[in-house]
Design a protein around this motif. Structure first.
Motif, short mmCIF file in Angstrom:
data_model
loop_
_atom_site.label_atom_id
_atom_site.label_comp_id
_atom_site.label_asym_id
_atom_site.label_seq_id
_atom_site.Cartn_x
_atom_site.Cartn_y
_atom_site.Cartn_z
N PHE A 117 0.80 -1.21 0.00
CA PHE A 117 0.00 0.00 0.00
C PHE A 117 0.84 1.27 0.00
N ILE A 118 1.80 1.32 0.91
CA ILE A 118 2.64 2.50 1.02
C ILE A 118 3.53 2.63 -0.21
N PHE A 119 3.94 1.48 -0.73
CA PHE A 119 4.77 1.44 -1.93
C PHE A 119 4.02 2.12 -3.09
N ALA A 120 2.82 1.64 -3.33
CA ALA A 120 2.03 2.21 -4.42
C ALA A 120 1.71 3.67 -4.14
N GLY A 121 1.34 3.94 -2.88
CA GLY A 121 1.00 5.30 -2.50
C GLY A 121 2.17 6.24 -2.71
N SER A 122 3.37 5.77 -2.38
CA SER A 122 4.56 6.62 -2.52
C SER A 122 4.79 7.00 -3.98
N VAL A 123 4.61 6.03 -4.86
CA VAL A 123 4.77 6.31 -6.28
C VAL A 123 3.79 7.39 -6.71
N PHE A 124 2.56 7.21 -6.28
CA PHE A 124 1.50 8.13 -6.66
C PHE A 124 1.75 9.53 -6.11
N ILE A 125 2.09 9.59 -4.84
CA ILE A 125 2.35 10.89 -4.20
C ILE A 125 3.54 11.57 -4.87
N TRP A 126 4.55 10.77 -5.13
CA TRP A 126 5.73 11.37 -5.75
C TRP A 126 5.40 11.93 -7.13
N LEU A 127 4.60 11.17 -7.88
CA LEU A 127 4.19 11.65 -9.20
C LEU A 127 3.45 12.98 -9.09
N LEU A 128 2.55 13.05 -8.11
CA LEU A 128 1.79 14.29 -7.92
C LEU A 128 2.71 15.45 -7.55
N SER A 129 3.80 15.11 -6.86
CA SER A 129 4.69 16.18 -6.45
C SER A 129 5.69 16.53 -7.56
N TYR A 130 5.82 15.65 -8.52
CA TYR A 130 6.80 15.80 -9.59
C TYR A 130 6.16 16.52 -10.77
N GLY A 143 2.54 23.00 -15.00
CA GLY A 143 3.63 23.44 -15.87
C GLY A 143 4.39 22.30 -16.52
N GLY A 144 3.95 21.06 -16.32
CA GLY A 144 4.66 19.93 -16.92
C GLY A 144 5.30 19.06 -15.88
N LEU A 145 6.33 18.31 -16.30
CA LEU A 145 7.01 17.43 -15.37
C LEU A 145 8.19 18.15 -14.72
N ASP A 146 8.66 17.54 -13.63
CA ASP A 146 9.83 18.04 -12.93
C ASP A 146 9.70 19.52 -12.57
N VAL A 147 8.51 19.88 -12.10
CA VAL A 147 8.32 21.27 -11.71
C VAL A 147 8.84 21.48 -10.30
N ASP A 148 8.97 22.73 -9.94
CA ASP A 148 9.29 23.01 -8.55
C ASP A 148 8.11 22.51 -7.70
N MET A 149 8.43 21.86 -6.58
CA MET A 149 7.35 21.18 -5.85
C MET A 149 6.23 22.12 -5.42
N ASP A 150 6.55 23.38 -5.16
CA ASP A 150 5.52 24.33 -4.74
C ASP A 150 4.50 24.60 -5.83
N ASN A 186 8.11 12.40 4.03
CA ASN A 186 9.46 12.10 3.58
C ASN A 186 9.66 12.47 2.12
N ILE A 187 8.61 12.30 1.33
CA ILE A 187 8.72 12.64 -0.09
C ILE A 187 8.70 14.16 -0.26
N ILE A 188 7.77 14.81 0.44
CA ILE A 188 7.64 16.26 0.28
C ILE A 188 8.89 16.99 0.76
N TYR A 189 9.34 16.58 1.95
CA TYR A 189 10.50 17.28 2.50
C TYR A 189 11.80 16.59 2.12
N PHE A 190 11.81 15.97 0.94
CA PHE A 190 13.00 15.21 0.57
C PHE A 190 14.22 16.11 0.50
N VAL A 191 15.26 15.66 1.19
CA VAL A 191 16.51 16.41 1.12
C VAL A 191 17.60 15.47 0.65
#
Ligand SMILES: Nc1nc2c(ncn2[C@@H]2O[C@H](COP(=O)(O)OP(=O)(O)OP(=O)(O)O)[C@@H](O)[C@H]2O)c(=O)[nH]1
Ligand SMILES: [Mg+2]
Lengths: 74, 667
Positions: free
Chosen positions: B517-530, B534-541, B585-590
């Motif tokens: 569940f978290i695995f799939a969720g992480s992919v999804f969340i990351w995609l939404l943040s990516y 404006g397209g892909l690889d945008v600034d997360m904000d 962890n994904i949002i505040y990725f450092v």
């Protein structure tokens, strides 16, 4: 009456008919009925439940139900 | 071949089930552990074994007992395997006699022989077997002793009961049984004698069943005529009592012939009880136990282990993925997905496995030792004052592990109103999935008082539940009857192996969820943040995630964390509470070494952090819990209510804490 019992004292149940119907049923399930010998194990403070033992089985019941059981000391 | 396990509560049915089928179902030392039907396959493949909740009689009072009666009326099995607790024969035989009336092949497993022997009870097994007319096999379900023999007997012997009508109920009752049988003859497949006796005993389910196949007026005429006759002739209290006494006569005769009781020894159990259920020490001892649990989880053992695991994940493991990705010349997209999405998200959750293990270990200890029922006893006075009973505390404690089994455990509560109330309030208990959030935030903001702060959250959950119980029970869920009779099982020394297994079984769920569940969720969340408008690889904000979170963020500003990041993680938290941490962890990725803990200080003040934790504690039952609430209450209205009131309470409390704290000059 149970409430006059101290921890460690034994008694015999004489009458359960005034006790709540459902409680009677449950006690019967646990093998407690008229004629059963029980021993008071401990009494919780502030009107809390009491713990009784019969045939090696410990059971917790509420004080207000215990009050309605007629028990004689043995 | 289908074989059903049936017996009194806490006699070791599930232990035996696990032993015979090699599965791992929930075992614990109190009455009412199993609350639904479970099916398993025998290790040697001779058929299916069905585990059922424990019952004292076939006449149900609570929901879990109803499961058994309806199983009896509606499903067919080839054999019944009746488990008796050898140290409590009289009480157990009451059910056995009813089963024999059912006229299906019965076989008896005489369990807890070790306990009986310790109490000086010796049972002559062959005598016992011939008196009952069915095979009896002595076993010790906990260690597996005698199980082979039992399987042998199950699969080979003919177990048709040799004796019919073991109990003679007196000529009046027997005559009534015959006349009632005539009414229903040919209309049912069940034993007529069984149905008649159960009907006379006042078994509601049997009554309803009979009313579907025959005229209810005739039946109730037979019933009342019989009752009146017994009343006249023997001055009997009630028909059901009369039947009970007749059975008891038979039981006493059997036990006198087959069992001898030697000297009575005072069991250790009673000595322990003098302390843990002591007048004044009871509640303090329970709180001490909780405090110890949190110290071990968050201070002494859990946190150092988690930190070590974290170092391993952010260091070598991430390094390994980095170099592997470089070697295969992965695209920048894949690289980011794996490192910033999966490793951060899933890894961020897995880090907390040591703490989860410790928590579950303690819960298993509580369940296995026999302390659980004592806690219920000690808490009853408090629970009674808010319109619940002590038994409701058991689902709540189980809820500390996971709310779903907690809500299921409420089935053992006899009165429907109290049961509903318990179901509604159990989600306020802080489950293990919320623990990572606390661990992260106390580490970042309250390093000096980790255990204390977390304990305060758990206690807050309990206090809020009690206050709401009081409010609900005196308004929308008024109930006149409250029932509290609880069986206190003897203490049993928990075996390390079974403790470990039940800890592992619970913690496994957490790990599995991280992997799926978290695995799939992480992919999804990351995609939404990516991705963003404006397209892909945008600034997360400027990502989609920020847009979604940004809608809710203003609402959260008054309670101290009006950022889109907090809002986004709260939304994912509805799916599963662990995903709050994965999302953060994904949002505040450092990319560098500076940890999430350090980074959080830029976004939260300590006061806001506490307010956030309180909000997480209360705000919403997760998806699985909501589904369980719906399943158990069968009502959309109550399910919606459980979500809405939780949101409301969480918001109000966080508001009070944050704004109140600010007034007092806290930050
Ligand atoms: N000493 C001893 N303990 C046993 C034996 N069998 C089971 N136990 C313990 O008894 C307790 C109850 O076991 P369960 O298997 O959960 O009992 P159950 O009959 O399924 O209980 P419910 O589901 O509540 O009806 C556990 O703590 C077991 O470890 C036995 O043969 N000897
Ligand atoms: Mg069970």
């Amino acid at each position: 009456m149970f409430t006059s019992f101290k921890a460690g004292e034994k008694g015999k149940i004489v009458d359960l008919s005034h006790v709540n119907h459902l409680v009677q049923r449950r006690l019967l399930d646990l093998g407690i009925t008229e004629g059963t010998e029980v021993c008071v194990k401990c009494v919780m403070p502030f009107g809390g439940p009491i713990m009784i033992e019969s045939c090696g089985q410990c059971i917790g019941i509420r004080r207000k139900e215990a009050v309605q059981m007629e028990v004689v000391k043995v | 071949m289908e074989i059903a396990l049936i017996g009194n509560p806490n006699t070791g049915k599930t232990s035996l089930f696990n032993n015979l089928t090699g599965s791992y179902e929930y075992v614990g030392n109190w009455s009412g552990v199993t609350v639904e039907k479970k099916v398993g396959v025998f290790k040697n493949n001779i058929g299916h074994l069905i585990d059922l909740p424990g019952v004292y009689t076939l006449n149900p009072l609570s929901r879990d007992e109803g499961v058994v009666t309806s199983f009896f009326l509606n499903e067919s099995v080839d054999r019944l395997l009746n488990i008796l607790d050898a140290s409590q024969l009289e009480r157990n035989l009451n059910l056995t006699l009813q089963l024999l009336e059912y006229e299906r092949p019965v076989l008896i497993g005489l369990n807890m022989i070790d306990v009986a022997n310790k109490r000086g009870i010796q049972i002559d097994v062959s005598k016992f077997s011939s008196l009952l007319g069915v095979p009896v096999v002595p076993v010790v379900a906990r260690s597996g002793k005698g199980c082979d023999k039992l399987v042998d007997v199950i699969s080979t012997k003919s177990v048709e009961p040799a004796k019919k009508n073991l109990v003679y109920y007196g000529k009046e009752v027997e005559a009534a049984i015959i006349s009632l049988s005539k009414e229903i003859e040919g209309k049912t497949e069940q034993s007529l004698r069984f149905l008649a006796i159960q009907y006379f005993e006042g078994n509601e389910q049997v009554k309803n069943y009979l009313h579907t196949i025959t005229d209810s007026v005739t039946l109730s005429k037979i019933h009342s005529a019989l009752e009146a006759e017994l009343q006249n002739r023997y001055n009997s209290k009630s028909l059901s009592n009369f039947i009970y006494l007749k059975r008891k006569e038979t039981i006493d005769k059997i036990v006198a012939e087959a069992a001898v009781k030697k000297s009575t020894v005072v069991p250790l159990s009673e000595k322990i009880d003098m302390i843990v259920t002591n007048k004044f020490l009871g509640i303090p001892i329970f709180l001490m136990f909780m405090y110890l649990l949190f110290m071990l989880t968050f201070d002494w053992v859990g946190t150092p282990l988690s930190d070590a695991l974290d170092a391993l994940l952010t260091g070598p493991v991430t390094g390994f993925f980095e170099s592997a990705l470089t070697t295969i010349h992965a695209s920048a997209f894949i690289h980011a997905l794996i490192i910033e999405g999966l490793v951060a998200g899933v890894g961020g959750v897995l880090v907390f496995v040591p703490q989860i293990f410790i928590l579950f270990f303690f819960i298993s200890l509580l369940e296995d030792s026999g302390y659980m029922a004592r806690v219920a006893l000690v808490m009853d006075r408090i629970m009674e004052s808010v319109g619940l009973n002590g038994k409701a505390f058991i689902p709540m404690i189980i809820g500390f592990g996971c709310n779903v089994p907690g809500i299921m455990a409420a089935r053992t509560i006899e009165t429907p109103k109290e049961r509903l109330l318990t179901i509604l309030l159990t989600p306020l208990m802080s489950c293990s999935a919320r623990l990572p959030v606390y661990a992260l935030f106390v580490g970042a903001f309250f390093a000096g008082h980790r255990a204390l702060i977390v304990l305060s959250l758990y206690v807050l959950g309990i206090v809020v539940a009690l206050i709401l119980a009081k409010i609900f029970s005196s308004t929308i869920l008024k109930s006149e009857t409250s029932l509290f009779v609880i069986e206190l099982p003897p203490y049993r020394m928990p075996q390390f192996q079974s403790l470990w297994r039940s800890t592992w079984d619970k913690a496994k769920g957490f790990i599995r969820k991280a992997g799926t569940f978290i695995f799939a969720g992480s992919v999804f969340i990351w995609l939404l943040s990516y991705a963003g408008p404006g397209g892909l690889d945008v600034d997360m904000d400027h990502s989609f995630l920020a847009m979604i979170g940004g809608v809710i963020a203003p609402l959260l500003a008054p309670i101290g964390f009006g950022t889109w990041q907090a809002a986004a993680s709260l939304i994912t938290g509805f799916l599963a509470k662990e995903s709050i941490i994965a999302t953060m962890n994904i949002i505040y990725f450092v990319p560098n070494d500076s940890s999430l803990q350090g980074l959080l200080a830029n976004y939260y003040t300590p006061l806001a952090a506490y307010s956030f934790m309180v909000f997480i504690l209360l705000y919403i039952p997760c998806l699985a819990t909501t589904a369980t609430i719906y399943k158990e209450t069968g009502s959309k209205k109550w399910t919606v209510f459980s979500v809405v009131y939780a949101l409301f309470i969480a918001y109000v409390l966080s508001l009070i804490i944050y704004q109140g704290g600010k007034l007092f000059g806290l930050v």
